[in-house]
Motif scaffolding. Sequence first.
Motif, PDB file in Angstrom:
ATOM      1  N   LYS A   1       9.623   4.317   4.867  1.00 23.89           N
ATOM      2  CA  LYS A   1      10.474   3.336   4.861  1.00 23.89           C
ATOM      3  C   LYS A   1       9.630   2.039   4.197  1.00 23.89           C
ATOM      4  O   LYS A   1      10.266   1.426   3.444  1.00 23.89           O
ATOM      5  CB  LYS A   1      10.901   3.105   6.282  1.00 23.89           C
ATOM      6  CG  LYS A   1      11.816   4.157   6.867  1.00 23.89           C
ATOM      7  CD  LYS A   1      12.349   3.821   8.214  1.00 23.89           C
ATOM      8  CE  LYS A   1      13.046   4.779   8.959  1.00 23.89           C
ATOM      9  NZ  LYS A   1      13.064   5.153  10.262  1.00 23.89           N
ATOM     10  N   CYS A   2       8.671   1.931   4.340  1.00 25.81           N
ATOM     11  CA  CYS A   2       8.009   0.793   3.702  1.00 25.81           C
ATOM     12  C   CYS A   2       7.833   0.826   2.451  1.00 25.81           C
ATOM     13  O   CYS A   2       8.028  -0.035   1.365  1.00 25.81           O
ATOM     14  CB  CYS A   2       6.414   0.782   4.479  1.00 25.81           C
ATOM     15  SG  CYS A   2       6.317  -0.050   5.991  1.00 25.81           S
TER      16      CYS A   2
ATOM     17  N   ALA B   1       0.938  -1.177   0.047  1.00 24.74           N
ATOM     18  CA  ALA B   1      -0.007  -0.025   0.037  1.00 24.74           C
ATOM     19  C   ALA B   1       0.890   1.270  -0.061  1.00 24.74           C
ATOM     20  O   ALA B   1       0.491   2.294  -0.674  1.00 24.74           O
ATOM     21  CB  ALA B   1      -1.015   0.077   1.347  1.00 24.74           C
ATOM     22  N   CYS B   2       2.022   1.235   0.861  1.00 21.41           N
ATOM     23  CA  CYS B   2       2.583   2.433   0.737  1.00 21.41           C
ATOM     24  C   CYS B   2       3.463   2.792  -0.445  1.00 21.41           C
ATOM     25  O   CYS B   2       3.767   3.924  -1.064  1.00 21.41           O
ATOM     26  CB  CYS B   2       3.704   2.166   2.141  1.00 21.41           C
ATOM     27  SG  CYS B   2       3.122   2.675   3.516  1.00 21.41           S
ATOM     28  N   THR B   3       4.049   1.418  -1.141  1.00 19.32           N
ATOM     29  CA  THR B   3       4.620   1.746  -2.164  1.00 19.32           C
ATOM     30  C   THR B   3       3.576   2.253  -3.254  1.00 19.32           C
ATOM     31  O   THR B   3       3.911   3.133  -4.131  1.00 19.32           O
ATOM     32  CB  THR B   3       5.078   0.368  -2.792  1.00 19.32           C
ATOM     33  OG1 THR B   3       6.084  -0.181  -1.727  1.00 19.32           O
ATOM     34  CG2 THR B   3       6.092   0.324  -4.335  1.00 19.32           C
TER      35      THR B   3
ATOM     36  N   ALA C   1       3.906   5.726  -5.452  1.00 22.12           N
ATOM     37  CA  ALA C   1       4.221   5.730  -6.873  1.00 22.12           C
ATOM     38  C   ALA C   1       3.059   6.827  -7.374  1.00 22.12           C
ATOM     39  O   ALA C   1       3.286   7.631  -8.360  1.00 22.12           O
ATOM     40  CB  ALA C   1       3.734   4.465  -7.325  1.00 22.12           C
ATOM     41  N   VAL C   2       1.810   6.843  -6.893  1.00 19.65           N
ATOM     42  CA  VAL C   2       0.613   7.866  -7.352  1.00 19.65           C
ATOM     43  C   VAL C   2       1.109   9.157  -6.931  1.00 19.65           C
ATOM     44  O   VAL C   2       1.050   9.983  -7.597  1.00 19.65           O
ATOM     45  CB  VAL C   2      -0.494   7.441  -6.803  1.00 19.65           C
ATOM     46  CG1 VAL C   2      -1.730   8.082  -7.219  1.00 19.65           C
ATOM     47  CG2 VAL C   2      -0.970   5.710  -7.305  1.00 19.65           C
TER      48      VAL C   2
ATOM     49  N   GLU D   1       9.762  -0.277  -3.255  1.00 23.24           N
ATOM     50  CA  GLU D   1      10.412  -0.006  -4.556  1.00 23.24           C
ATOM     51  C   GLU D   1      11.999  -0.799  -4.817  1.00 23.24           C
ATOM     52  O   GLU D   1      12.122  -0.911  -5.831  1.00 23.24           O
ATOM     53  CB  GLU D   1      10.810   1.540  -4.539  1.00 23.24           C
ATOM     54  CG  GLU D   1       9.415   2.298  -4.507  1.00 23.24           C
ATOM     55  CD  GLU D   1       9.778   3.786  -4.213  1.00 23.24           C
ATOM     56  OE1 GLU D   1      10.812   4.154  -3.722  1.00 23.24           O
ATOM     57  OE2 GLU D   1       8.680   4.829  -4.377  1.00 23.24           O
ATOM     58  N   ARG D   2      12.644  -0.797  -3.801  1.00 22.95           N
ATOM     59  CA  ARG D   2      13.939  -1.432  -3.967  1.00 22.95           C
ATOM     60  C   ARG D   2      14.013  -2.897  -3.932  1.00 22.95           C
ATOM     61  O   ARG D   2      14.543  -3.618  -4.677  1.00 22.95           O
ATOM     62  CB  ARG D   2      14.737  -0.991  -3.024  1.00 22.95           C
ATOM     63  CG  ARG D   2      15.110   0.617  -3.002  1.00 22.95           C
ATOM     64  CD  ARG D   2      15.957   1.311  -1.931  1.00 22.95           C
ATOM     65  NE  ARG D   2      16.329   2.452  -2.120  1.00 22.95           N
ATOM     66  CZ  ARG D   2      17.036   3.189  -1.430  1.00 22.95           C
ATOM     67  NH1 ARG D   2      17.501   2.647  -0.213  1.00 22.95           N
ATOM     68  NH2 ARG D   2      16.889   4.539  -1.309  1.00 22.95           N
ATOM     69  N   LYS D   3      13.247  -3.731  -3.336  1.00 22.40           N
ATOM     70  CA  LYS D   3      13.130  -5.074  -3.219  1.00 22.40           C
ATOM     71  C   LYS D   3      11.821  -5.439  -3.925  1.00 22.40           C
ATOM     72  O   LYS D   3      11.164  -6.757  -3.542  1.00 22.40           O
ATOM     73  CB  LYS D   3      13.050  -5.292  -1.753  1.00 22.40           C
ATOM     74  CG  LYS D   3      14.128  -5.106  -0.795  1.00 22.40           C
ATOM     75  CD  LYS D   3      15.532  -5.662  -1.245  1.00 22.40           C
ATOM     76  CE  LYS D   3      16.531  -5.673  -0.305  1.00 22.40           C
ATOM     77  NZ  LYS D   3      18.041  -6.048  -0.759  1.00 22.40           N
TER      78      LYS D   3
END
Length: 72
Positions: free
Chosen positions: A45-46, A20-22, A26-27, A51-53
């Motif tokens: 951080k979430c 949800a945080c990602t 993004a939006v 994004e990275r993993k």
Amino acid sequence: MSAIFNFESLLTVVLLLICACTYIHAVVPSILDRYKVGFTGIFWKCARIGERKSPWVAGCCIIMAFNILFLQ
């Protein structure tokens, strides 16, 4: 039973939080970029973890979905 006391439910909640945080970052990135420190920094951080993993998070989501749909 609460998600705190059930490890499988806790993992589901953490995966949903990351996803949800990602998506929110993004939006509308300005929402999470303002709060990088403190308690609200957890959401930023979430989003970074998502994004990275992202291949690992996606794999965990697929495994968790399979577990919830077919093994429970």
